[in-house]
Motif scaffolding. Structure first.
Motif, PDB file in Angstrom:
ATOM      1  N   HIS A 117      -3.136   0.812  -3.958  1.00  0.00           N
ATOM      2  CA  HIS A 117      -2.276  -0.489  -4.153  1.00  0.00           C
ATOM      3  C   HIS A 117      -1.267  -0.270  -5.231  1.00  0.00           C
ATOM      4  O   HIS A 117      -1.403   0.330  -6.378  1.00  0.00           O
ATOM      5  CB  HIS A 117      -3.167  -1.535  -4.503  1.00  0.00           C
ATOM      6  N   MET A 144       0.742  -1.084   0.033  1.00  0.00           N
ATOM      7  CA  MET A 144       0.036   0.083  -0.065  1.00  0.00           C
ATOM      8  C   MET A 144       0.774   1.386   0.046  1.00  0.00           C
ATOM      9  O   MET A 144       1.839   1.302   0.683  1.00  0.00           O
ATOM     10  CB  MET A 144      -1.172  -0.037   1.322  1.00  0.00           C
ATOM     11  N   SER A 186      -2.018  -6.702   0.061  1.00  0.00           N
ATOM     12  CA  SER A 186      -1.818  -5.328   0.625  1.00  0.00           C
ATOM     13  C   SER A 186      -0.783  -5.313   1.868  1.00  0.00           C
ATOM     14  O   SER A 186      -0.507  -4.173   1.855  1.00  0.00           O
ATOM     15  CB  SER A 186      -3.319  -5.132   0.886  1.00  0.00           C
TER      16      SER A 186
END
Length: 270
Positions: free
Chosen positions: A46, A40, A152
């Protein structure tokens, strides 16, 4: 986990009399694609990348491939939780083959992709295909498929960081003082002359002017120095023969030099 898919090549293009021509079927091991995880960003987006790996001696093309290159194209059909995405192109190289100037990359290309999710906090699936050309003694139009759920929690990926660091400089970073464009009707389209007040990017500077309009095709750009100005000229031609408009604010001028590249967004009347 990285996804890896071998390219499915449609045909081989043999180089005959200095220009590509159609030949037989291609070896699918020439080019591969991986999806890299970059985690992230502080903005809540992203970060991923497409890493295209070529066999030694092969090259592929930049978004504006030059005189005889094959422009890459993308489809993101099947992607999930993607509101928008943007690609960062690293600074390309200029190649001269059989008298043709092409622009691209050799051996490997890492394309950072920043994705804004439709629903923050939910998984993002990066799925799609990339159509591109790869060349050595022959040219291969290839299609790369990819499908990967981004992680993530992934940390900083050194290959993505290196690709982002090798992007062209912005106009401000490069010390561009002014960029103006004059338009003049030509026999078949519109001649564009850009005058850019900027320090040298080093060595022989190659300029590329992109129209920012899918209905227009840009011919080869010639460039020369006039003191502190770089003068670049090209011709825009309509792809469908229909009337068109040129918006100077949408023109994109890239200057490729020995020391660095420069990305100039838009130009004023001049």
């Amino acid at each position: 986990m990285l996804t890896k898919t071998t390219a499915a090549a449609a045909a081989l293009l043999a180089v005959a009399t200095g220009s590509p021509a159609l030949a037989g079927a291609a070896d699918g091991d020439i080019v591969q694609v991986e999806v890299l995880d970059g985690g992230m960003t502080p903005r809540g987006t992203h970060l991923g990348a497409l890493r295209i790996t070529l066999q030694p001696g092969w090259k592929t093309y930049w978004r504006a491939p030059g005189d005889a290159g094959i422009p890459p194209s993308f489809s993101w059909r099947g992607a999930r939780n993607v509101r928008s995405l943007s690609i960062t192109w690293p600074s390309p190289e200029v190649f001269l083959t059989s008298g043709y100037r092409t622009i691209g990359y050799h051996d490997q290309l890492v394309l950072p992709v920043e994705i804004t999710p439709e629903t923050p906090g939910k998984p993002v699936r990066l799925k799609g295909r990339m159509q591109l050309g790869v060349c050595r003694d022959v040219c291969v139009p290839a299609e790369l498929m990819f499908d990967h759920q981004l992680d993530s929690s992934a940390g900083r990926h050194p290959a993505i960081a290196a690709a982002l660091a090798s992007r062209p400089w912005s106009a401000k970073e490069a010390g561009v003082r002014k960029a103006s464009c004059s338009l003049q009707p030509s026999q078949y389209g519109m001649k564009v002359t850009a005058r850019i007040s900027m320090p040298s990017a080093g060595g022989e500077e190659v300029a590329v002017i992109e129209p920012g309009n899918p209905k227009l095709y840009a011919g080869e750009t010639t460039s020369r120095r006039e003191g502190g100005q770089l003068v670049a000229e090209t011709e825009f031609l309509p792809t469908d023969g229909k009337p068109y408009a040129i918006d100077r604010s949408q023109l994109r001028i890239t200057v490729l030099g020995k020391n660095h590249a420069v990305d100039i967004q838009g130009c004023s009347a001049g």
